[in-house]
Motif scaffolding. Structure first.
Motif, mmCIF file in Angstrom:
data_model
loop_
_atom_site.group_PDB
_atom_site.id
_atom_site.type_symbol
_atom_site.label_atom_id
_atom_site.label_comp_id
_atom_site.label_asym_id
_atom_site.label_seq_id
_atom_site.Cartn_x
_atom_site.Cartn_y
_atom_site.Cartn_z
ATOM 1 N N THR A 226 65.142 104.667 38.752
ATOM 2 C CA THR A 226 63.705 104.836 39.006
ATOM 3 C C THR A 226 63.076 105.816 38.030
ATOM 4 O OG1 THR A 226 63.972 104.347 41.362
ATOM 5 C CG2 THR A 226 62.011 105.584 40.729
ATOM 6 N N VAL A 227 63.720 106.960 37.859
ATOM 7 C CA VAL A 227 63.175 108.035 37.013
ATOM 8 C C VAL A 227 63.187 107.642 35.541
ATOM 9 C CG1 VAL A 227 63.648 110.368 36.181
ATOM 10 C CG2 VAL A 227 63.689 109.886 38.626
ATOM 11 N N ALA A 228 64.323 107.100 35.081
ATOM 12 C CA ALA A 228 64.446 106.776 33.659
ATOM 13 C C ALA A 228 63.457 105.697 33.240
ATOM 14 C CB ALA A 228 65.872 106.330 33.357
ATOM 15 N N ALA A 229 63.344 104.656 34.056
ATOM 16 C CA ALA A 229 62.439 103.557 33.715
ATOM 17 C C ALA A 229 60.988 104.035 33.666
ATOM 18 C CB ALA A 229 62.587 102.436 34.742
ATOM 19 N N PHE A 230 60.586 104.836 34.649
ATOM 20 C CA PHE A 230 59.203 105.313 34.684
ATOM 21 C C PHE A 230 58.933 106.291 33.541
ATOM 22 C CE2 PHE A 230 55.758 107.905 36.864
ATOM 23 C CZ PHE A 230 54.775 106.930 36.685
ATOM 24 N N GLY A 231 59.891 107.166 33.261
ATOM 25 C CA GLY A 231 59.721 108.117 32.167
ATOM 26 C C GLY A 231 59.567 107.420 30.835
ATOM 27 N N THR A 232 60.381 106.401 30.613
ATOM 28 C CA THR A 232 60.299 105.648 29.360
ATOM 29 C C THR A 232 58.964 104.910 29.247
ATOM 30 O OG1 THR A 232 62.700 105.348 29.344
ATOM 31 C CG2 THR A 232 61.402 103.847 27.989
ATOM 32 N N ASP A 233 58.533 104.304 30.354
ATOM 33 C CA ASP A 233 57.262 103.570 30.348
ATOM 34 C C ASP A 233 56.088 104.496 30.050
ATOM 35 O OD1 ASP A 233 58.566 101.240 30.906
ATOM 36 O OD2 ASP A 233 58.076 101.226 33.044
ATOM 37 N N LYS B 272 44.836 113.388 29.096
ATOM 38 C CA LYS B 272 45.619 112.537 30.003
ATOM 39 C C LYS B 272 46.846 111.987 29.291
ATOM 40 C CE LYS B 272 44.960 108.466 32.978
ATOM 41 N NZ LYS B 272 43.966 107.457 33.413
ATOM 42 N N ARG B 273 46.660 111.500 28.077
ATOM 43 C CA ARG B 273 47.783 110.977 27.310
ATOM 44 C C ARG B 273 48.807 112.074 27.034
ATOM 45 N NH1 ARG B 273 45.345 108.829 22.062
ATOM 46 N NH2 ARG B 273 47.576 108.588 21.570
ATOM 47 N N ASN B 274 48.335 113.263 26.716
ATOM 48 C CA ASN B 274 49.227 114.381 26.394
ATOM 49 C C ASN B 274 50.032 114.809 27.619
ATOM 50 O OD1 ASN B 274 50.263 116.553 24.716
ATOM 51 N ND2 ASN B 274 48.983 117.909 25.964
ATOM 52 N N VAL B 275 49.315 114.953 28.755
ATOM 53 C CA VAL B 275 49.998 115.387 29.988
ATOM 54 C C VAL B 275 51.025 114.348 30.423
ATOM 55 C CG1 VAL B 275 49.700 115.855 32.448
ATOM 56 C CG2 VAL B 275 48.113 116.841 30.794
ATOM 57 N N LEU B 276 50.642 113.066 30.412
ATOM 58 C CA LEU B 276 51.561 112.015 30.862
ATOM 59 C C LEU B 276 52.726 111.823 29.901
ATOM 60 C CD1 LEU B 276 49.049 109.420 32.319
ATOM 61 C CD2 LEU B 276 50.508 111.048 33.540
ATOM 62 N N SER B 277 52.517 112.111 28.639
ATOM 63 C CA SER B 277 53.623 112.082 27.691
ATOM 64 C C SER B 277 54.642 113.158 28.046
ATOM 65 C CB SER B 277 53.104 112.289 26.269
ATOM 66 O OG SER B 277 54.186 112.332 25.347
ATOM 67 N N GLN B 278 54.138 114.354 28.392
ATOM 68 C CA GLN B 278 55.034 115.441 28.804
ATOM 69 C C GLN B 278 55.765 115.080 30.102
ATOM 70 O OE1 GLN B 278 52.719 119.030 29.012
ATOM 71 N NE2 GLN B 278 52.210 119.024 26.824
ATOM 72 N N VAL B 279 55.021 114.456 31.030
ATOM 73 C CA VAL B 279 55.647 114.021 32.288
ATOM 74 C C VAL B 279 56.761 113.023 31.997
ATOM 75 C CG1 VAL B 279 55.284 112.642 34.375
ATOM 76 C CG2 VAL B 279 53.672 114.462 33.780
ATOM 77 N N GLY B 280 56.467 112.046 31.134
ATOM 78 C CA GLY B 280 57.475 111.045 30.796
ATOM 79 C C GLY B 280 58.704 111.657 30.159
ATOM 80 N N GLN B 281 58.501 112.575 29.234
ATOM 81 C CA GLN B 281 59.633 113.232 28.584
ATOM 82 C C GLN B 281 60.430 114.079 29.574
ATOM 83 O OE1 GLN B 281 58.108 115.362 25.171
ATOM 84 N NE2 GLN B 281 57.005 113.562 24.421
ATOM 85 N N GLN C 116 67.126 122.411 41.442
ATOM 86 C CA GLN C 116 66.055 122.516 40.444
ATOM 87 C C GLN C 116 65.794 121.185 39.742
ATOM 88 O OE1 GLN C 116 63.987 125.105 39.880
ATOM 89 N NE2 GLN C 116 64.983 126.116 41.609
ATOM 90 N N ALA C 117 66.819 120.389 39.552
ATOM 91 C CA ALA C 117 66.637 119.088 38.892
ATOM 92 C C ALA C 117 65.784 118.164 39.749
ATOM 93 C CB ALA C 117 67.994 118.454 38.616
ATOM 94 N N PHE C 118 66.027 118.159 41.062
ATOM 95 C CA PHE C 118 65.220 117.323 41.956
ATOM 96 C C PHE C 118 63.779 117.839 42.029
ATOM 97 C CE2 PHE C 118 69.464 116.620 44.256
ATOM 98 C CZ PHE C 118 69.739 115.499 43.501
ATOM 99 N N ARG C 119 63.621 119.142 42.040
ATOM 100 C CA ARG C 119 62.276 119.715 42.074
ATOM 101 C C ARG C 119 61.488 119.304 40.822
ATOM 102 N NH1 ARG C 119 62.202 125.838 44.534
ATOM 103 N NH2 ARG C 119 64.197 125.821 45.626
ATOM 104 N N ALA C 120 62.158 119.330 39.669
ATOM 105 C CA ALA C 120 61.484 118.958 38.419
ATOM 106 C C ALA C 120 61.036 117.499 38.461
ATOM 107 C CB ALA C 120 62.419 119.197 37.240
ATOM 108 N N ILE C 121 61.883 116.622 39.022
ATOM 109 C CA ILE C 121 61.531 115.212 39.127
ATOM 110 C C ILE C 121 60.315 115.043 40.042
ATOM 111 C CG2 ILE C 121 62.289 112.980 40.029
ATOM 112 C CD1 ILE C 121 65.148 113.774 39.138
#
Length: 336
Positions: free
Chosen positions: A89-96, A244-253, A217-222
């Protein structure tokens, strides 16, 4: 057998007594041949039950460990399944998100962002997984759900959005809310124990730990990254397109980076699964050895028992023939 000096009544009583004794022996041998166990253990061990009691105690302990391992294997398997699903779930959404944020196509980014709320709900559900009525990510408090619902979490996040001056202020507040000791996550969201499960005995020689808790901490970050994405997706906080693009890019990474932590957790959980399997194999081998030792004490040798049974049957047949003959004697035959 000499019955010459016995009266008819005495002979009859003796034959009956011998018949009863042989029938008792027959029943005992038949039972031993059927069950494979000695009927009269007290006589067999001559009153010394010490070795047998020691073996029974060891077998009981092995059975207790086996039962505990069976429960642990279910729970560890549940942990592994939850972590794998979370990783997907996390990897697919982060990549997208990362890919969409790199494009100057708002519609594409909004389309990928639309699943943020569902993704967060999934992750919360994975962390609230139960197996056999026990919550897997609650530490010692296995009877308590580790997290409140994703909807309740977002109510708190939306409150932060309402007080934030801009997107930078909002993300700073959200980060503190999830990560700070005594912050909102710890006081309002996490309902598990502060202590993880450790030192769980799986055999006489080995113990394992189940360190994973939903407040890691890993779960909290997710959850933090998904909460920010969900708030932006639902329009809780207004964000200029460039930001928005900048923030969501950081979220994805951030989500892509979290995948590595989830992989490490799966690796460690796999080690625990291997230890449980090895302990189970060793336990079955030890139990087999102890069963053989107990059988030497309590077991009846089938060949010896069958031979004795055949001998008793022959004695009973002989006794029946003798009884029949003596019952046909008449005084006239005796006087001839």
């Amino acid at each position: 057998m000499n019955y010459g000096n016995l009266s008819d009544l005495g002979q009859n009583m003796m034959l009956r007594r011998q018949g009863a004794g042989l029938k008792t022996t027959l029943a005992k041998l038949t039972s031993e041949l059927t069950t494979g166990n000695k009927q009269n253990l007290t006589s067999h061990v001559r009153g010394d039950f010490g070795p047998l009691a020691g073996l029974e105690g060891s077998l009981s302990r092995l059975d207790g460990f086996a039962l505990g391992r069976s429960d642990l294997q279910l729970r560890v398997s549940g942990l592994q399944t939850s972590l794998a699903a979370m990783q997907t779930t996390v990897a697919a959404f982060g990549t997208d998100l990362t890919a969409a944020a790199s494009l100057e196509q708002p519609d594409v980014l909004d389309a990928k962002l639309a699943s943020a709320s569902g993704r967060m709900s999934q992750v919360v559900s994975f962390l609230n997984t139960q197996v056999s009525g026990q919550f897997l990510f609650s530490g010692m408090a296995t009877g308590q759900a580790p997290l409140v619902s994703s909807e309740d979490i977002m109510l708190h996040i939306n409150g932060l959005a309402a007080s934030a001056t801009d997107i930078a202020d909002f993300t700073t507040q959200v980060d503190a809310w999830f990560q700070d000791v005594g912050g909102g996550f710890e006081t309002l969201v996490y309902g598990g124990s502060d202590q993880s499960q450790s030192g769980i005995a799986i055999s006489e020689q080995h113990k394992i730990d189940l360190p994973l808790k939903a407040d890691d901490q890993a779960f909290r970050a997710i959850l933090r990254d998904l909460a920010v994405a969900t708030a932006i997706s639902e329009g809780t906080i207004a964000v200029p397109q460039d930001e928005k693009r900048n923030v969501l890019s950081q979220v994805g990474q951030g989500l892509i980076a979290s995948e590595q932590a989830l992989i490490a957790m799966q690796r460690d959980t796999g080690v625990t699964e291997r230890l449980l399997t090895e302990a189970d194999v060793a336990g079955r081998v030890e139990r087999g050895i102890l069963d053989m030792a107990r059988s030497k004490i309590t077991g009846a040798d089938p060949y010896e028992t069958a031979s004795a049974l055949e001998a008793v049957q022959f004695q009973i047949e002989t006794l029946y023939v003798l009884t029949a003959r003596t019952s046909q004697l008449r005084l006239s035959d005796y006087l001839r």
